[in-house]
Write an enzyme that holds these catalytic residues in place. Structure first.
Site, PDB file in Angstrom:
ATOM      1  CB  SER A  64      -0.911   0.010   1.225  1.00 35.86           C
ATOM      2  OG  SER A  64      -1.721  -1.139   1.252  1.00 35.86           O
TER       3      SER A  64
HETATM    4  N1  SAH Z   1      -0.924  -4.708   4.241  1.00 37.67           N
HETATM    5  C1  SAH Z   1      -0.237  -4.720   2.969  1.00 37.67           C
HETATM    6  C2  SAH Z   1      -1.182  -4.527   1.803  1.00 37.67           C
HETATM    7  C3  SAH Z   1      -1.296  -5.735   0.981  1.00 37.67           C
HETATM    8  S1  SAH Z   1      -2.480  -5.647  -0.349  1.00 37.67           S
HETATM    9  C4  SAH Z   1       0.894  -3.694   3.008  1.00 37.67           C
HETATM   10  O1  SAH Z   1       1.555  -3.626   4.020  1.00 37.67           O
HETATM   11  O2  SAH Z   1       1.159  -3.018   2.030  1.00 37.67           O
HETATM   12  C5  SAH Z   1      -3.882  -6.433   0.376  1.00 37.67           C
HETATM   13  C6  SAH Z   1      -3.747  -7.906   0.697  1.00 37.67           C
HETATM   14  O3  SAH Z   1      -5.025  -8.345   1.123  1.00 37.67           O
HETATM   15  C7  SAH Z   1      -3.355  -8.813  -0.472  1.00 37.67           C
HETATM   16  O4  SAH Z   1      -2.164  -9.479  -0.172  1.00 37.67           O
HETATM   17  C8  SAH Z   1      -4.537  -9.779  -0.586  1.00 37.67           C
HETATM   18  O5  SAH Z   1      -4.154 -11.098  -0.924  1.00 37.67           O
HETATM   19  C9  SAH Z   1      -5.112  -9.720   0.817  1.00 37.67           C
HETATM   20  N2  SAH Z   1      -6.505 -10.160   0.966  1.00 37.67           N
HETATM   21  C10 SAH Z   1      -7.576  -9.930   0.152  1.00 37.67           C
HETATM   22  N3  SAH Z   1      -8.677 -10.529   0.647  1.00 37.67           N
HETATM   23  C11 SAH Z   1      -8.291 -11.160   1.801  1.00 37.67           C
HETATM   24  C12 SAH Z   1      -8.972 -11.969   2.762  1.00 37.67           C
HETATM   25  N4  SAH Z   1     -10.276 -12.290   2.650  1.00 37.67           N
HETATM   26  N5  SAH Z   1      -8.272 -12.447   3.818  1.00 37.67           N
HETATM   27  C13 SAH Z   1      -6.942 -12.184   3.964  1.00 37.67           C
HETATM   28  N6  SAH Z   1      -6.247 -11.434   3.080  1.00 37.67           N
HETATM   29  C14 SAH Z   1      -6.909 -10.929   2.011  1.00 37.67           C
END
Ligand code: SAH
Length: 217
Positions: A64
């Protein structure tokens, strides 16, 4: 924090850019200035690690944008309180989990894509963060065995907030999430649980996140 010597100046500059975007919470800015973001990024993109932008982490997911991570945590953070016991849905590469761990009592972070869960585990291991647990699973179900949570943060956008997460929010606790309004529009939604049945909802900035998906892969 280990790995913190390299790019120290750029990290401070990133905290400056985040402050310029409007984030005022000094604890959040301090955390952005502390966590070495380049560690979480694939080697070919390291030069972009301290730009205020999202970047690909594989599996069609992204790390993000720092100013959005900071804005969400600022909204979650009650003045003069710790974030308490936190649930993060969507570990991705683990960057936000590391930020949260600096401001919380305990952090539980769930990821549904196995290789990303494993990647986050390997990226975070050298930091030896004792108040952070990574879980492979579907965050839409939350973690009923560990609830209630003082703070819940979603890093992926759904059409609404899954009911299990509302149930698992402590009374007085806060939840922040991107929510889809249409195919192309998302907004940040802050929910505060006032009592067992009452929730106060406030919408904030337009954002862009990957979709919240169900099940594990
Ligand atoms: N927190 C991260 C952002 C990752 S993007 C950072 O530090 O930048 C968002 C993530 O949410 C992705 O890896 C995706 O696989 C995950 N995601 C989407 N739906 C989800 C769910 N139902 N349970 C767990 N993770 C999920």
């Amino acid at each position: 924090m280990k790995g913190a010597e390299r790019f120290a100046g750029q990290r401070a500059a990133l905290a400056g850019k985040v402050a310029k975007s409007g984030v005022k919470d000094s604890e959040v800015l301090q955390a952005i200035a502390t966590v070495p973001r380049h560690v979480f990024i694939e080697p070919g993109l390291v030069e972009q690690a301290y730009e205020d932008s999202s970047l690909p982490i594989g599996h069609q997911q992204t790390i993000s944008k720092p100013s959005v991570v900071a804005r969400m945590i600022e909204l979650l953070h009650k003045p003069k309180h710790s974030l308490g016991k936190v649930l993060e849905v969507g570990t991705g590469c683990g960057y936000q989990a590391a930020i949260l761990s600096l401001m919380a009592k305990e952090v539980y972070s769930i990821e549904r894509i196995r290789p990303l869960h494993d990647l986050a585990r390997s990226k975070l291991r050298p930091f030896r963060i004792h108040n952070l647990r990574l879980i492979y699973g579907d965050g839409i179900r939350g973690l009923p065995e560990i609830a209630p949570f003082d703070s819940i943060i979603l890093a992926a956008a759904g059409l609404g907030i899954p009911d299990p997460l509302l149930d698992q929010l402590a009374i007085g606790g806060r939840l922040i999430a991107p929510v889809s309004r249409s195919e192309t529009e998302q907004q940040l939604l802050l929910i505060e649980r006032l009592s067992s049945q009452r929730y106060q909802r406030t919408t904030f900035d337009a954002v862009f996140f990957v979709p919240l998906q169900s099940g594990v892969i």
